[in-house]
Design an enzyme around this catalytic site. Structure first.
Site, mmCIF file in Angstrom:
data_model
loop_
_atom_site.group_PDB
_atom_site.id
_atom_site.type_symbol
_atom_site.label_atom_id
_atom_site.label_comp_id
_atom_site.label_asym_id
_atom_site.label_seq_id
_atom_site.Cartn_x
_atom_site.Cartn_y
_atom_site.Cartn_z
ATOM 1 N N GLU A 58 -112.064 63.438 3.446
ATOM 2 C CA GLU A 58 -112.271 62.716 4.702
ATOM 3 C C GLU A 58 -113.652 63.149 5.209
ATOM 4 O O GLU A 58 -113.908 64.342 5.338
ATOM 5 C CB GLU A 58 -111.182 63.117 5.698
ATOM 6 C CG GLU A 58 -111.188 62.218 6.892
ATOM 7 C CD GLU A 58 -110.140 62.586 7.935
ATOM 8 O OE1 GLU A 58 -109.240 63.396 7.648
ATOM 9 O OE2 GLU A 58 -110.256 62.045 9.042
ATOM 10 N N ARG A 94 -102.733 75.027 -2.258
ATOM 11 C CA ARG A 94 -104.120 75.053 -1.799
ATOM 12 C C ARG A 94 -104.679 76.460 -1.922
ATOM 13 O O ARG A 94 -103.935 77.440 -1.981
ATOM 14 C CB ARG A 94 -104.238 74.506 -0.381
ATOM 15 C CG ARG A 94 -103.536 75.305 0.681
ATOM 16 C CD ARG A 94 -103.464 74.525 1.990
ATOM 17 N NE ARG A 94 -104.783 74.307 2.577
ATOM 18 C CZ ARG A 94 -105.238 73.114 2.959
ATOM 19 N NH1 ARG A 94 -104.503 72.038 2.793
ATOM 20 N NH2 ARG A 94 -106.407 73.004 3.508
ATOM 21 N N LYS A 136 -111.783 72.565 8.284
ATOM 22 C CA LYS A 136 -112.997 71.890 8.736
ATOM 23 C C LYS A 136 -113.069 71.879 10.256
ATOM 24 O O LYS A 136 -114.135 71.977 10.832
ATOM 25 C CB LYS A 136 -113.012 70.447 8.223
ATOM 26 C CG LYS A 136 -113.534 70.332 6.810
ATOM 27 C CD LYS A 136 -113.650 68.883 6.393
ATOM 28 C CE LYS A 136 -112.317 68.327 5.943
ATOM 29 N NZ LYS A 136 -112.381 67.012 5.318
HETATM 30 P P1 ATP Z 1 -109.301 70.537 6.150
HETATM 31 O O1 ATP Z 1 -107.929 70.953 6.542
HETATM 32 O O2 ATP Z 1 -110.239 71.657 5.935
HETATM 33 O O3 ATP Z 1 -109.877 69.475 7.016
HETATM 34 P P2 ATP Z 1 -108.473 68.525 4.396
HETATM 35 O O4 ATP Z 1 -107.372 68.696 3.448
HETATM 36 O O5 ATP Z 1 -108.176 67.738 5.611
HETATM 37 O O6 ATP Z 1 -109.118 69.919 4.707
HETATM 38 P P3 ATP Z 1 -109.828 66.525 2.942
HETATM 39 O O7 ATP Z 1 -111.196 66.042 3.156
HETATM 40 O O8 ATP Z 1 -108.706 65.631 3.296
HETATM 41 O O9 ATP Z 1 -109.724 67.878 3.717
HETATM 42 O O10 ATP Z 1 -109.645 67.095 1.473
HETATM 43 C C1 ATP Z 1 -110.087 66.484 0.296
HETATM 44 C C2 ATP Z 1 -109.295 67.045 -0.844
HETATM 45 O O11 ATP Z 1 -109.477 68.457 -0.924
HETATM 46 C C3 ATP Z 1 -107.824 66.808 -0.641
HETATM 47 O O12 ATP Z 1 -107.288 66.334 -1.848
HETATM 48 C C4 ATP Z 1 -107.282 68.152 -0.255
HETATM 49 O O13 ATP Z 1 -105.970 68.299 -0.679
HETATM 50 C C5 ATP Z 1 -108.237 69.105 -0.975
HETATM 51 N N1 ATP Z 1 -108.296 70.391 -0.292
HETATM 52 C C6 ATP Z 1 -108.616 70.634 0.989
HETATM 53 N N2 ATP Z 1 -108.500 71.945 1.290
HETATM 54 C C7 ATP Z 1 -108.118 72.560 0.148
HETATM 55 C C8 ATP Z 1 -107.807 73.915 -0.217
HETATM 56 N N3 ATP Z 1 -107.898 74.918 0.677
HETATM 57 N N4 ATP Z 1 -107.446 74.174 -1.485
HETATM 58 C C9 ATP Z 1 -107.356 73.186 -2.381
HETATM 59 N N5 ATP Z 1 -107.612 71.901 -2.113
HETATM 60 C C10 ATP Z 1 -107.984 71.572 -0.872
HETATM 61 MG MG MG Z 2 -107.228 65.808 5.179
#
Ligand code: ATP
Ligand code: MG
Length: 546
Positions: free
Chosen positions: A31, A257, A267
């Site tokens: 995102e 994760r 983020k």
């Molecule tokens: P945040 O909580 O930091 O905003 P998010 O999951 O909302 O992270 P996205 O941009 O939706 O961020 O993530 C893109 C991809 O990265 C998704 O497939 C998500 O599952 C993966 N991802 C995000 N954080 C992690 C993590 N700590 N370990 C492994 N994969 C991750």
């Molecule tokens: Mg997300």
């Protein structure tokens, strides 16, 4: 790449063997609401790793279905960071490009009697949703006719209704043991300008509806996500099935994760640090963002190696920060040139040496092709105060009164005399070099155990060094809240004296300052003032037994 297969690869192998799938296609779906962090690196390594291993495809798809938090700056940074990490995407896509497809899918569901427009507020929906032990209560709008639903949904799209006044809900099962299946909201009214589609839309799909459609529409075979989406999988499967996407339909697979001690993986909180000015920006070298780690001097190869070594599993765990640092150290030990710098300079005068000479010093003993650089030696040098002891402890191998030490790449030094300040601290050393003791051609017969770094007082340069620590302090007394754990001492700026060969360094060049640690040249350097970020020190604090 490891010869062992992880559980995701086992699934893929069996899908290929059964003929369910002929070409593997994954995607990385960030995102664009912030910069990528080290957690994303794990997801990137899994998705692009599968592409590379199976000669498949991996798309970069921006999951931009939430217009209020997204920004073009983030889109650009994400592309830059993925490229830096060493991966190449096949298609570059935006979920917002599929808003028409999603709208058509919603209409299809309405026509099938599987979606309805509801006038309930978010609170009312939540209250009627039930709990894990009690079924939900059906919405009073659940039995609207197909034609009424169609009319209302088009009116939603046409901007007739204000934000929050109506939603489209999937009609599934209010008694399902899985709360996600209790008539989830799939579209909401939101009058917001989108970074990609502008003001074209005033209704936006919800993640759980949009994501499976994006995957299915693109022909993704394996949709890999983190464990918190496990409970959403039945809804994912329901959407691709009821929207009647062709076979093979994408399969969602969840993994644990990445969590690292004292490392922020959100983020939202990283953005807060940036917005509040607690850091220099998203690429502050203390930030666990890929841009920050890059500026910190962490090599992309070390991050890939780390992700490979921690592996892929379904069990949540926390990796020690020192493990990542040890991967960085391994990589830099192979690749970084050595230079000499002195952080706490102690002047040394050499009484039996006149003039100056160029010494040829090895850049990196671990390189495949060893190269050399010139370092100038003279009768006035600096060594580090820590390498001299007026009253040495037993078995001290560095310099002491009437003792010997080797100067790296130069001569054996003997301490003849010590000049003290009034307060008893050491002011300077009066030394001599041992005749015929030059490195590489030593016939002096004097055996020394210690080798120390030095710089030539005549040509050394002053550099600025940022010593960096984690942005979070250790968890104490069970306090885990990031806001209460901000490490006010995470950045310390010091100076050092270094050999002038560094003047030709380029931004992002990495060095081992001999016997101290690894450092990278920062872009804040200006003519005459070089700024280095500490990458890692030399001591490996990682204990695999913990
Ligand atoms: P945040 O909580 O930091 O905003 P998010 O999951 O909302 O992270 P996205 O941009 O939706 O961020 O993530 C893109 C991809 O990265 C998704 O497939 C998500 O599952 C993966 N991802 C995000 N954080 C992690 C993590 N700590 N370990 C492994 N994969 C991750
Ligand atoms: Mg997300």
């Amino acid at each position: 790449m490891s010869e062992f297969k992880n559980f995701i690869e086992d699934i893929i192998d069996s899908d290929l063997a059964s003929g369910k799938v002929t070409q593997v296609c994954t995607r990385f779906p960030p995102e664009p609401n912030g910069y990528l962090h080290i957690g994303h690196a794990k997801s990137l390594c899994i998705n692009f790793g599968i592409k590379n291993k199976y000669n498949g495809k991996c798309n970069l798809r921006f999951d931009d279905t939430n217009p209020s938090k997204e920004d073009q700056e983030y889109v650009e940074s994400i592309k830059r960071d993925i490229t830096w990490l060493g991966f190449t995407w096949d298609k570059l896509l935006f979920a917002s490009d599929y808003f028409d497809v999603m709208f058509d899918c919603a209409v299809k569901l309405i026509n099938k009697g599987l979606a309805y427009v509801s006038d309930e507020s978010a609170d009312e929906i939540r209250e009627r949703r039930g709990t894990l032990t009690e079924p939900g209560v059906e919405s009073p709008y659940r039995n609207r006719s197909v034609s009424e639903n169609l009319q209302l949904f088009y009116q939603m799209r046409n901007g007739v209704y204000p934000d929050g006044s109506k939603v489209l809900r999937a009609k599934i099962d209010m008694a399902s043991p899985n709360l996600n299946m209790r008539d989830p909201v799939i579209y909401r009214v939101l009058h917001a300008t989108h970074h990609n589609t502008g003001d074209k839309w005033c209704i936006y799909p919800m993640y759980d509806f949009a994501h499976p459609i994006e995957d299915a529409h693109e022909g993704i075979t394996h949709s890999i996500c983190t464990l918190e989406f496990e409970d959403h999988r039945p809804l994912y499967d329901w959407v691709v099935r009821e929207c009647e996407f062709p076979q093979p339909r994408p399969q969602q697979i969840e993994f644990a994760r990445l969590n690292i001690t004292n490392t922020i993986m959100s983020k939202r909180y990283l953005k807060k640090l940036v917005d509040e000015g607690k850091v220099m920006g998203w690429d502050d070298p203390r930030m666990p963002t890929l841009s920050g780690l890059r500026r910190r001097g962490y090599p992309a190869a070390a991050l890939r190696d780390f992700c490979e070594r921690i592996g892929v599993s379904k069990a949540n765990s926390e990796v020690q920060e020192s493990y990542l640092q040890s991967c960085v150290r391994d990589e830099l030990n192979r690749t970084a040139n050595r230079v000499m710098a002195v952080f706490d300079p102690l002047p040394v005068t050499i009484t039996n040496y006149n003039g100056s000479e160029q010494l040829s010093v090895e850049n990196n003993p671990n390189a495949d092709n060893v190269t050399y650089r010139n370092v100038t030696f003279s009768n006035r040098i600096y060594i580090d105060r820590a390498d001299f002891a007026l009253v040495p402890p037993p078995k001290y191998h560095r310099l002491k009164p009437d003792g010997y030490v080797r100067l790296k790449g130069a001569y054996i030094l003997h301490c003849d005399d010590v000049a003290l300040n009034d307060d008893g601290t050491v002011k300077q050393l009066i030394c001599s070099i041992v005749p015929n003791s030059k490195s590489g051609e030593d016939t002096s017969g004097v055996k020394v155990k210690g080798v120390i770094q030095w710089v030539n007082a005549a040509d050394c340069i002053d550099i600025t060094v940022r010593k960096l620590q984690s942005l979070l302090t250790d968890v104490q007394d069970g306090v885990t809240d990031f806001n209460l754990r901000f490490n006010a001492n995470s950045l310390q700026v010091v100076t050092a004296k270094a050999e002038p060969s560094l003047l030709s360094a380029q931004v992002e060049d990495k060095f081992q300052f001999m016997r101290v640690g690894y450092y990278v040249l920062d872009r804040d350097s200006a003519d005459g003032n070089l700024v280095f970020n500490e990458i890692v020190n030399l001591k490996d604090g990682f204990n695999p037994a913990i």
